[in-house]
Scaffold this active site. Structure first.
Site, PDB file in Angstrom:
ATOM      1  N   HIS A  72       0.793  -1.233   0.000  1.00 54.32           N
ATOM      2  CA  HIS A  72       0.000   0.000   0.000  1.00 54.32           C
ATOM      3  C   HIS A  72       0.829   1.288   0.000  1.00 54.32           C
ATOM      4  O   HIS A  72       0.357   2.319  -0.455  1.00 54.32           O
ATOM      5  CB  HIS A  72      -1.024   0.007   1.149  1.00 54.32           C
ATOM      6  CG  HIS A  72      -0.473   0.382   2.487  1.00 54.32           C
ATOM      7  ND1 HIS A  72       0.029  -0.541   3.360  1.00 54.32           N
ATOM      8  CD2 HIS A  72      -0.337   1.585   3.098  1.00 54.32           C
ATOM      9  CE1 HIS A  72       0.449   0.070   4.458  1.00 54.32           C
ATOM     10  NE2 HIS A  72       0.242   1.357   4.321  1.00 54.32           N
ATOM     11  N   GLU A  76       3.491   5.450  -3.337  1.00 52.22           N
ATOM     12  CA  GLU A  76       3.686   6.756  -2.738  1.00 52.22           C
ATOM     13  C   GLU A  76       5.152   6.987  -2.358  1.00 52.22           C
ATOM     14  O   GLU A  76       5.695   8.057  -2.596  1.00 52.22           O
ATOM     15  CB  GLU A  76       2.800   6.842  -1.472  1.00 52.22           C
ATOM     16  CG  GLU A  76       2.885   8.150  -0.715  1.00 52.22           C
ATOM     17  CD  GLU A  76       1.933   9.195  -1.264  1.00 52.22           C
ATOM     18  OE1 GLU A  76       1.011   8.820  -2.003  1.00 52.22           O
ATOM     19  OE2 GLU A  76       2.135  10.377  -0.955  1.00 52.22           O
ATOM     20  N   ASP A  77       5.793   5.974  -1.774  1.00 51.55           N
ATOM     21  CA  ASP A  77       7.078   6.205  -1.098  1.00 51.55           C
ATOM     22  C   ASP A  77       8.288   5.559  -1.760  1.00 51.55           C
ATOM     23  O   ASP A  77       9.402   5.739  -1.275  1.00 51.55           O
ATOM     24  CB  ASP A  77       7.014   5.685   0.361  1.00 51.55           C
ATOM     25  CG  ASP A  77       5.993   6.447   1.187  1.00 51.55           C
ATOM     26  OD1 ASP A  77       5.658   7.580   0.790  1.00 51.55           O
ATOM     27  OD2 ASP A  77       5.515   5.903   2.204  1.00 51.55           O
ATOM     28  N   ASP A 139      -4.319   0.271   7.959  1.00 51.05           N
ATOM     29  CA  ASP A 139      -3.148   1.150   7.907  1.00 51.05           C
ATOM     30  C   ASP A 139      -3.183   2.128   9.076  1.00 51.05           C
ATOM     31  O   ASP A 139      -2.218   2.298   9.815  1.00 51.05           O
ATOM     32  CB  ASP A 139      -3.174   1.886   6.558  1.00 51.05           C
ATOM     33  CG  ASP A 139      -2.022   2.865   6.396  1.00 51.05           C
ATOM     34  OD1 ASP A 139      -0.922   2.585   6.915  1.00 51.05           O
ATOM     35  OD2 ASP A 139      -2.231   3.915   5.742  1.00 51.05           O
ATOM     36  N   ASP A 259     -23.159  -1.921  32.000  1.00 49.18           N
ATOM     37  CA  ASP A 259     -22.540  -2.938  31.150  1.00 49.18           C
ATOM     38  C   ASP A 259     -21.033  -3.059  31.375  1.00 49.18           C
ATOM     39  O   ASP A 259     -20.310  -3.561  30.555  1.00 49.18           O
ATOM     40  CB  ASP A 259     -22.873  -2.725  29.673  1.00 49.18           C
ATOM     41  CG  ASP A 259     -22.651  -1.303  29.256  1.00 49.18           C
ATOM     42  OD1 ASP A 259     -22.170  -0.522  30.094  1.00 49.18           O
ATOM     43  OD2 ASP A 259     -22.949  -0.979  28.100  1.00 49.18           O
TER      44      ASP A 259
HETATM   45 MN    MN Z   1       0.876   3.080   5.546  1.00 53.21          MN
END
Ligand code: MN
Length: 719
Positions: A72, A76-77, A139, A259
């Site tokens: 994931h 992006e990285d 995530d 509860d």
């Molecule tokens: Mn992440």
């Protein structure tokens, strides 16, 4: 620490062995892509995507979702591109990674206007593929677990975002475990002291409590066995944040919390749920109002269970949740688990088959109408709430069952008051239309419209209800003021005091002294009290007379004389507000006759002047003077009064024209007061102006008809 071995162990529990190769390949790809990168904690970056994949495996997600979880952050990285992922792992996984990357770009702590747009994108992403949001939630959960390694300001921002956006989202998707863990982690970061306090409370007598729950569970197990019901009975985990909220909102002590003590009973079939409820209630007294049947009426996020609270041993209340194993899986994993369970059961299809979701997506998806699409996806996963958009795209949340009127009042009180209709997604809808998720609502308004009482029957928000009630209260008060004013003025007219005297501030000051129990801050207040019967106009006048030495107030001699003279004559021919014997004067501007529709104007100190209601003078009165108009009527018992009227007759001049006109008047035995003729320079026309006395309009109409019948008469009119 999460490594591939622990991920593999989790996946083996529910995925086919053949899928493990793909997962390993995704892991290796992510590993080499993130190689050399480190988390703030100092550990290698790969720990993060691996942990996310583990969370997803605990949620029993399908293979593409696990792989996308591993990958994931790569687009992006790292140097990895979408295209490379598509080539290596196929379209499905690539789409998921793309979706998560896109979602990652939204900042949820932004201003409100942007937030609406972000929400919309989030819902749209969810609509396209729920798995994208599930990965995003996993995530976020891992980032929350490792929050302490970030600098404090960033911790705060991420924790707040988690509490405000991600935890509610998990809640709405029925993913309770995710929700609770996120909330507890955010609680710890945002309110460390309170968190500590609750943690100590919970742990202080934990042994004692757990012991109690254990003993109670044993008892329940026993009585269910005796009843021949096979079941599992367990204690129920508690969440710090929910305890904190309950203590905070209800102002109760920790011991009073119902509860905090809870057990769950799992059975195989639905009928057994109700059997368990019956058996439990026959042994332990239920607390009334605490039985909830979410089986008959499931929550909109698919949650099903029976809840009851009973008085356990030692008189302690304890909550019991009763459900089947299937219901439990949905309760634990929410929407994420639902279709898996179905797929396994009904068709024996491969696990994690998303056909159910794709069917909806493929069938309804039209990118040009996202609002329609959102609706189709049953976003009433959103418990008890709907969200709609304003024409500008602002998002507004409402309780379920809200209407366009609730929407209008939420925007502005005046918009609510003037609402006459509404459009949902461009189509006219009735005002009692129930708002649906994703609707774009537009309010139709009219300046002259007003709220209707029956709105109260269907509006859902207390805000709208209160505003509508306030409006009616105000209207009632206005009507009272008007009625009280009429009542007061009628008595004033009878009393002979000039209106300008009782309309002065001095009068109000004097009344305040006479009636200290009322504030009497304004005439409106006085009129309202009169209308309600709390003040008597006659008494007011008497008090005022007593309090003042003013002779004009004591008695208006001219007025009284007039009244007396009228009295001897029985009637002025007109009643004012139903009263005879009020001094009236017939206005010269319009000379009203009995039969004409008339209206009175209260003069200052000279009685009431009577006009025809269509008189131009009345029409052009300023609003404050219009307030002095009163109802007058022709007195049915009036004597044979004669009224003066002026007529204009026009015609072609000839010998005997005037004589013919006068002959008609004489034949009707009417008294002529004045006659005047004017010859026109051109065309041989003549005008005859007549002033005569006549008893009423019926006579006048007959007369005018007769004059029109004379040859060469062109027009007859009242002037
Ligand atoms: Mn992440």
């Amino acid at each position: 620490m999460a490594d591939f071995e622990s991920l593999k162990r989790l996946c083996q529990e529910y995925l086919p062995v053949s899928d493990l190769a793909t997962i390993k390949r995704a892991y290796d790809t992510s590993y080499s892509a993130h190689d050399g990168q480190f988390r703030k904690s100092g550990s290698p970056y790969i720990v993060h995507p691996t942990s996310v994949a583990c969370i997803l495996a605990e949620l029993r997600q399908d293979t593409p979702t696990i792989c996308a979880g591993l990958l994931h952050d790569t687009v992006e990285d790292t140097h990895l591109t979408e295209k490379e992922i598509e080539t290596a792992f196929g379209h499905d996984i690539c789409q998921l990674v793309k979706g998560v990357t896109k979602l990652g770009k939204f900042r949820f702590d932004s201003k409100e206007a942007e937030q609406a747009e972000n929400f919309r994108k989030m819902f749209l992403a969810m609509a396209q593929d729920v798995r994208v949001v599930i990965i995003k939630l996993a995530d976020r959960l891992h980032n929350m677990r490792t929050l302490s390694h970030l600098p404090p300001p960033k911790q705060q921002r991420i924790a707040r975002e988690t509490r405000e956006i991600f935890a509610p989202l998990a809640h709405r998707m029925g993913m309770w475990n995710l929700k609770w863990e996120m909330e507890d982690l955010a609680f710890q970061a945002l309110q460390p002291e309170e968190f500590q306090h609750i943690r100590e409370l919970v742990s202080s007598n934990r042994d004692e409590r757990e012991h109690y729950v254990e003993r109670f569970s044993g008892q329940i197990r026993l009585i269910l066995d005796e009843a021949g019901i096979h079941s599992d009975v367990t204690g129920r985990p508690k969440h710090f944040y929910s305890i904190f909220q309950k203590l905070d909102q209800n102002h109760i002590s920790f011991d009073e919390l119902y509860d905090i003590l809870g057990i769950r009973v799992f059975v195989n079939t639905l009928p057994e749920c109700y059997q368990v409820l019956g058996v439990v209630h026959s042994h332990f007294k239920p607390i009334s109002g605490r039985i909830k049947d979410y089986i008959a009426v499931p929550k909109s996020n698919l949650y099903q269970s029976l809840h009851t609270t009973v008085i356990g041993p030692e008189g302690k209340p304890i909550e019991i949740q009763i459900r089947t194993y299937e219901m439990h899986q949905v309760a634990e994993y929410g929407v994420a688990a639902h279709w898996q369970y179905k797929a396994q059961k009904t068709s024996g299809a491969t696990q994690g088959d998303f056909a159910w979701l794709r069917e909806i997506v493929d069938f309804h998806y039209d990118p040009t109408t996202p609002a329609d699409f959102l609706r189709e996806l049953k976003l009433d996963l959103f418990i008890e709430e709907v969200f709609v958009f304003s024409p500008k795209g602002d998002i507004q949340m409402f309780p379920k069952g809200s209407t366009p009127i609730d929407f209008a009042y939420k925007i502005h009180t005046e918009i609510g008051h003037s609402c006459i209709g509404a459009k949902a997604n461009g189509h006219i809808v009735p005002l009692d239309y129930r708002l649906r998720n994703g609707d774009r609502i537009e309010v139709l308004r009219s300046k002259i419209s007003a709220p209707k009482l029956d709105w109260l029957d269907f509006v859902a928000t207390s805000q709208a209800k209160n505003r509508i009630k306030q409006w009616f209260k105000r209207q009632k008060s206005l009507a009272n003021i008007k009625a009280g004013k009429r009542k007061f003025e009628k008595v004033v007219l009878m009393s002979g005091i000039p209106l300008k005297v009782v309309g002065s501030d001095d009068f109000l000051v004097a009344m305040r002294e006479s009636y200290p129990r009322f504030s009497l801050a304004s005439f409106d207040e006085m009129y309202e009290l009169i209308a309600k019967g709390d003040l008597m106009p006659r008494e007011l006048i008497r008090h005022y007379r007593d309090s003042t030495q003013d002779a004009t107030v004591a008695m208006d001699p001219i007025f009284m004389q007039r009244v007396r003279s009228k009295k001897s004559n029985a009637s002025s021919g007109v009643t004012v507000l139903g009263e005879r014997n009020i001094s009236v004067k017939f206005a010269k501007c319009c000379s009203p006759l009995p039969g004409d529709v008339i209206i009175g104007f209260i003069t200052l100190g000279a009685g009431v002047s009577v006009h025809r209601s269509d008189c131009g003078h009345i029409f052009h009165l300023t609003p404050d003077k219009k307030a002095r108009l009163v109802e007058v009527e022709w007195d049915a018992q009036r004597g044979q009064h004669q009224f003066s009227v002026s007529l204009l007759v026009e015609g072609f001049n000839r010998l005997g024209f005037l004589q013919d006109v006068l002959a008609v008047i004489t034949s009707k035995k009417l008294t002529l007061a004045h006659v005047e003729t004017r010859l026109h320079d051109q065309g041989g026309m003549v005008s005859v102006i007549l002033i005569l006395d006549i008893p009423n309009v019926v006579q006048l109409d007959l007369l005018m008809g007769s004059i029109r019948g004379i040859s060469d008469v062109v027009a007859v009119q009242r002037t």
